[in-house]
Scaffold this active site. Structure first.
Site, PDB file in Angstrom:
ATOM      1  N   CYS A  79       0.812  -1.224   0.000  1.00  0.00           N
ATOM      2  CA  CYS A  79       0.000   0.000   0.000  1.00  0.00           C
ATOM      3  C   CYS A  79       0.843   1.271   0.000  1.00  0.00           C
ATOM      4  O   CYS A  79       0.627   2.171  -0.816  1.00  0.00           O
ATOM      5  CB  CYS A  79      -0.979   0.005   1.177  1.00  0.00           C
ATOM      6  SG  CYS A  79      -0.208   0.024   2.818  1.00  0.00           S
ATOM      7  N   HIS A 129      -2.219   0.987   6.984  1.00  0.00           N
ATOM      8  CA  HIS A 129      -2.635   0.940   5.574  1.00  0.00           C
ATOM      9  C   HIS A 129      -2.881   2.360   5.060  1.00  0.00           C
ATOM     10  O   HIS A 129      -3.344   3.230   5.794  1.00  0.00           O
ATOM     11  CB  HIS A 129      -3.915   0.107   5.436  1.00  0.00           C
ATOM     12  CG  HIS A 129      -4.306  -0.164   4.021  1.00  0.00           C
ATOM     13  ND1 HIS A 129      -3.565  -0.974   3.178  1.00  0.00           N
ATOM     14  CD2 HIS A 129      -5.358   0.271   3.281  1.00  0.00           C
ATOM     15  CE1 HIS A 129      -4.156  -1.027   1.989  1.00  0.00           C
ATOM     16  NE2 HIS A 129      -5.251  -0.280   2.039  1.00  0.00           N
ATOM     17  N   HIS A 141      -6.012   1.498  -3.896  1.00  0.00           N
ATOM     18  CA  HIS A 141      -4.987   1.058  -2.948  1.00  0.00           C
ATOM     19  C   HIS A 141      -4.484  -0.334  -3.297  1.00  0.00           C
ATOM     20  O   HIS A 141      -5.176  -1.107  -3.953  1.00  0.00           O
ATOM     21  CB  HIS A 141      -5.532   1.084  -1.512  1.00  0.00           C
ATOM     22  CG  HIS A 141      -6.748   0.252  -1.286  1.00  0.00           C
ATOM     23  ND1 HIS A 141      -6.863  -0.625  -0.245  1.00  0.00           N
ATOM     24  CD2 HIS A 141      -7.937   0.158  -1.951  1.00  0.00           C
ATOM     25  CE1 HIS A 141      -8.053  -1.211  -0.264  1.00  0.00           C
ATOM     26  NE2 HIS A 141      -8.718  -0.752  -1.295  1.00  0.00           N
TER      27      HIS A 141
END
Length: 167
Positions: A79, A129, A141
Site C-alpha cells: 500500500c 494501511h 490502494h
C-alpha cells in the site's frame, strides 16, 4: 498609431480628472481585485489538474500485483509503496511506510476530501494501511496479495486520519 494611442491616453486622463480621485482609485482597486481573482483561479485550476493527473496515473495500475514491501509499479507494491511510487512519478517525495506518510501534508476531514488525498487506516491509533482518494467516495490502494491494486469505497473501514499532500 502613435497618434491614436496619444488620443486614447489623453481621453482616459481627462475622464479620470473629471471623475475625481476617489472614483479613479476605486476603479484601479477593482482592476487589481479582478487580476488577483484571475491569478487565484489559475492556481486552483493547476492544483485541480495535478489532482486529476495523479488519480489517472494511479488508475493505470489497477490490478497490479501486491508484494509486501514492494515499491515497483511493474514488479509489485504494497500500500505505501504504491502511494510512494505514484506520488514520486508526479514529483512528490513521500517516506516509505504508511505510518511515516501519515505525518506528511495537511490534515483534512472526510467531508473535505479531494482527489489525491491520502486516507490512513489501522487499529486504534496505529496506522497500517494507506489509500488514495479518487473521487465519488472511492479510493485506490494496494489491498492484499489476492486482489492487488484495486478500487474500494473510501469508508470500507474507518480512516484514522486523512492527509492532503497536493495543496
Amino acid at each position: 498609431m502613435k497618434k491614436i494611442k496619444s488620443i486614447i491616453l489623453f481621453a482616459c486622463f481627462t475622464v479620470i480628472l473629471a471623475m475625481g480621485v476617489n472614483e479613479a482609485v476605486s476603479i484601479l482597486n477593482t482592476t487589481d481585485t479582478v487580476q488577483a481573482a484571475s491569478s487565484k483561479k489559475k492556481k486552483v485550476t493547476k492544483v485541480s489538474q495535478k489532482r486529476t493527473a495523479i488519480v489517472n496515473y494511479a488508475k493505470k495500475y489497477r490490478g497490479a500485483r501486491y508484494v509486501w514491501g514492494g515499491t515497483s509499479l511493474k514488479r509489485g507494491v504494497d500500500c505505501s509503496g504504491f502511494v510512494q511510487a505514484v506520488y514520486k512519478k508526479m514529483g512528490y517525495k513521500l517516506p516509505r511506510t504508511s505510518r511515516q506518510q501519515s505525518q506528511k501534508g495537511k490534515k483534512v476531514s472526510a467531508k473535505n476530501l479531494q482527489k489525491g488525498d491520502l486516507l490512513f487506516y489501522g487499529s486504534g491509533r496505529s496506522i497500517s494501511h494507506v489509500a488514495m482518494y479518487i473521487g465519488n467516495n472511492k479510493i485506490i490502494h494496494a489491498s492484499n496479495p489476492r486482489d492487488g491494486v484495486k478500487i474500494s469505497k473510501y469508508n470500507y473501514r474507518k480512516p484514522i486520519t486523512i492527509r492532503r499532500i497536493i495543496n
